[in-house]
Design a protein around this motif. Structure first.
Motif, PDB file in Angstrom:
ATOM      1  N   HIS A 193       0.750  -1.419  -0.099  1.00 21.91           N
ATOM      2  CA  HIS A 193      -0.073  -0.068   0.038  1.00 21.91           C
ATOM      3  C   HIS A 193       0.706   1.375   0.093  1.00 21.91           C
ATOM      4  N   PHE A 194       0.841   1.933  -1.008  1.00 22.97           N
ATOM      5  CA  PHE A 194       1.638   3.241  -1.084  1.00 22.97           C
ATOM      6  C   PHE A 194       0.489   4.304  -0.971  1.00 22.97           C
ATOM      7  N   LYS A 195       0.918   5.406  -0.138  1.00 21.56           N
ATOM      8  CA  LYS A 195      -0.046   6.422   0.296  1.00 21.56           C
ATOM      9  C   LYS A 195       0.812   7.632   0.641  1.00 21.56           C
ATOM     10  N   TYR A 196      -0.024   8.907   0.520  1.00 19.93           N
ATOM     11  CA  TYR A 196       0.327  10.232   0.943  1.00 19.93           C
ATOM     12  C   TYR A 196      -0.265  10.346   2.230  1.00 19.93           C
ATOM     13  N   PHE A 197       0.577  11.343   3.088  1.00 19.12           N
ATOM     14  CA  PHE A 197      -0.084  11.613   4.177  1.00 19.12           C
ATOM     15  C   PHE A 197      -1.406  12.113   4.076  1.00 19.12           C
ATOM     16  N   ASN A 198      -2.065  11.769   5.197  1.00 19.44           N
ATOM     17  CA  ASN A 198      -3.528  12.314   5.132  1.00 19.44           C
ATOM     18  C   ASN A 198      -4.179  12.551   6.694  1.00 19.44           C
ATOM     19  N   PRO A 199      -4.192  13.837   7.300  1.00 15.01           N
ATOM     20  CA  PRO A 199      -4.609  14.177   8.763  1.00 15.01           C
ATOM     21  C   PRO A 199      -5.803  13.878   9.001  1.00 15.01           C
ATOM     22  N   PHE A 200      -6.598  13.282   8.073  1.00 11.70           N
ATOM     23  CA  PHE A 200      -8.105  12.946   8.237  1.00 11.70           C
ATOM     24  C   PHE A 200      -8.103  11.574   8.368  1.00 11.70           C
ATOM     25  N   ASP A 201      -7.312  10.602   8.098  1.00  9.39           N
ATOM     26  CA  ASP A 201      -7.322   9.134   8.225  1.00  9.39           C
ATOM     27  C   ASP A 201      -6.113   8.436   8.137  1.00  9.39           C
ATOM     28  N   PHE A 202      -6.129   7.507   9.308  1.00  2.00           N
ATOM     29  CA  PHE A 202      -5.143   6.661   9.546  1.00  2.00           C
ATOM     30  C   PHE A 202      -4.618   5.574   8.340  1.00  2.00           C
ATOM     31  N   PHE A 203      -5.759   5.223   7.695  1.00  2.00           N
ATOM     32  CA  PHE A 203      -5.494   4.164   6.903  1.00  2.00           C
ATOM     33  C   PHE A 203      -5.498   4.408   5.391  1.00  2.00           C
ATOM     34  N   TYR A 204      -6.024   5.664   5.054  1.00  5.23           N
ATOM     35  CA  TYR A 204      -5.760   6.151   3.488  1.00  5.23           C
ATOM     36  C   TYR A 204      -4.974   7.267   3.325  1.00  5.23           C
ATOM     37  N   GLY A 205      -4.516   7.531   1.947  1.00 10.93           N
ATOM     38  CA  GLY A 205      -3.958   8.721   1.863  1.00 10.93           C
ATOM     39  C   GLY A 205      -4.633  10.009   1.327  1.00 10.93           C
ATOM     40  N   PHE A 213       8.750   0.137  -1.784  1.00  9.47           N
ATOM     41  CA  PHE A 213       9.299  -1.183  -2.191  1.00  9.47           C
ATOM     42  C   PHE A 213      10.415  -1.872  -1.236  1.00  9.47           C
ATOM     43  N   THR A 214      11.296  -1.124  -0.731  1.00  9.90           N
ATOM     44  CA  THR A 214      12.318  -1.602   0.046  1.00  9.90           C
ATOM     45  C   THR A 214      11.845  -2.271   1.389  1.00  9.90           C
ATOM     46  N   GLU A 215      10.547  -1.596   1.918  1.00 11.25           N
ATOM     47  CA  GLU A 215      10.116  -1.981   3.290  1.00 11.25           C
ATOM     48  C   GLU A 215       9.226  -3.277   3.181  1.00 11.25           C
ATOM     49  N   PHE A 216       8.488  -3.338   1.830  1.00  7.13           N
ATOM     50  CA  PHE A 216       7.619  -4.301   1.857  1.00  7.13           C
ATOM     51  C   PHE A 216       7.535  -5.296   0.579  1.00  7.13           C
TER      52      PHE A 216
END
Length: 402
Positions: A178-190, A333-336
């Motif tokens: 799961h690649f995602k951008y920072f989202n101050p509204f939600d922990f799970f979604y970018g 990619f490195t992490e997962f």
């Protein structure tokens, strides 16, 4: 971990679903009601309108396209913990040929475009070997993926739900990258950049609609037909129909009007100049470009980009847009992905900007820095590692380690 535990408990309570036999815990989201012109709130999870904007909004398409094409074509390398470049490795083969249907560049283009449109990108690690190592990578349509929260803080994400038409598939968390951008509204979604640009997009869309209506009505706005006499309904309808049939529409512009029976025309509209129409369009267009970090010259706008500074805009684009996005993708990619091939976690993907023409001017600064390092006693290998140079590590650097 208590914070994550509270998040999970709160989301589970919101979903009203405690799970069933063989059914993972799933949080249901309430999608906002939208009319046909408005984009959804950034705190919602209805990403389909953002994806549709790519095919309907010219400047969204232009920005996303140039970002995705540039990031996907940027070179990268695989390195060990000492910074030595590895040229042959199963993970590299998978990155260059993720599956039998697409190239590595197309997969990275898909990831980048999905991030720009929805703030999320999902890659399925498929066709695993007996040891669990994936042999194929497939992208999922990000607007069709829903996150299944976990039941404990040690595993905040239990899995992913993928709805494609009438088919629904469930994937374990370890099967998805799961690649995602920072989202101050939600922990799970970018958070998609379009969420921030949506007001400018909607305003620009209204301006374009006004522009279409302007030309559909002969290039002039509404006015008044005046007469001193009193008209009955039938006469009024006949005059309006005759006027519209003869003069309305761009193809009928600039015709000479003949007014009979004491009719007079009074123009009550504001001109485009009075409304500052063009300036408004440019302002919203520039807002969209700034949110995507795309300089005007990169999407063909040269009115504020004379030839002498186009290269500087390319350099800014690489430094403020391409590099951060490529870094996010490579680190994910490195992490997962790499741990499937490297249990010791000593390998990592890294950027390779040596062939980027607009960054060549930085070589003079690197040369000056290298000279200072050399004068203070550092050897060539240490200088190359400190400055991330593609040479100087010795022949073992290109030995094809596996």
């Amino acid at each position: 971990m208590k914070i994550i535990q509270k998040l999970i408990e709160g989301l589970s309570a919101k979903s009203g679903n405690n799970g069933g036999a063989g059914m993972p815990l799933f949080m249901e989201y309430a999608s906002p009601r939208l009319d046909e012109t408005r984009l959804p709130s950034p705190s919602g999870h209805n990403y389909a309108p953002y994806v549709e904007a790519y095919g309907e909004k010219a400047w969204i398409y232009a920005c996303v396209n140039v970002i995705a094409e540039t990031v996907s074509s940027a070179d990268f390398t695989l390195k060990d913990k000492n910074g030595r470049i590895i040229t042959e490795h199963p993970a590299l083969e998978l990155m260059y040929r993720p599956n039998r249907f697409m190239s590595g560049r197309f997969l990275r283009q898909w990831i980048t475009a999905s991030l720009e449109l929805t703030g999320n990108a999902y890659i399925l690690k498929d066709s695993p070997r007996h040891d669990g190592t994936p042999t194929e990578l497939f992208p999922l349509l990000s607007q069709l993926v829903e996150v299944i929260p976990g039941k404990n803080p040690q595993k905040p994400v239990q899995g992913y739900k993928y709805r494609a038409g009438a088919q629904t598939a469930y994937y374990r968390a370890e099967e998805i990258i799961h690649f995602k951008y920072f989202n101050p509204f939600d922990f799970f979604y970018g958070l998609s950049p379009i969420a921030a640009a949506r007001k400018a997009v909607e305003t620009l869309d209204k301006a374009e609609s006004f522009n279409r209506a302007f030309f559909d009505n002969s290039g002039t706005l509404s006015g008044i037909l005046q007469t001193e006499g009193r008209l009955d309904d039938a006469s009024r309808a006949r005059i309006m129909k005759a006027w519209s049939d003869k003069y309305q529409g761009a193809a009928k512009a600039h015709k000479v009007a003949l007014l009979e029976g004491g009719l007079k025309w009074q123009n009550i509209s504001l001109s485009q100049r009075d409304m500052d129409f063009i300036s408004g369009i440019k302002l919203n267009r520039e807002t969209i470009l700034s949110i995507f970090h795309v300089p005007p010259a990169l999407v063909g706008l040269f009115d504020h980009a004379p030839q002498f500074n186009t290269k500087e805009q390319q350099r800014i684009f690489w430094q403020t847009c391409v590099h951060p996005k490529q870094t996010l993708i490579l680190e994910t990619f490195t992490e997962f992905l790499l741990p499937h091939f490297d249990e010791s976690r000593t390998l990592y993907f890294d950027k390779d900007t040596g062939s980027v023409a607009c960054l060549k001017e930085d070589l003079l600064e690197l040369a000056q820095a290298a000279k200072i390092y050399a004068e203070t006693g550092y050897d060539k290998a240490e200088i190359a590692q400190a400055l991330n140079l593609p040479f100087g590590h010795g022949k073992e650097n290109h030995g094809g380690a596996k």
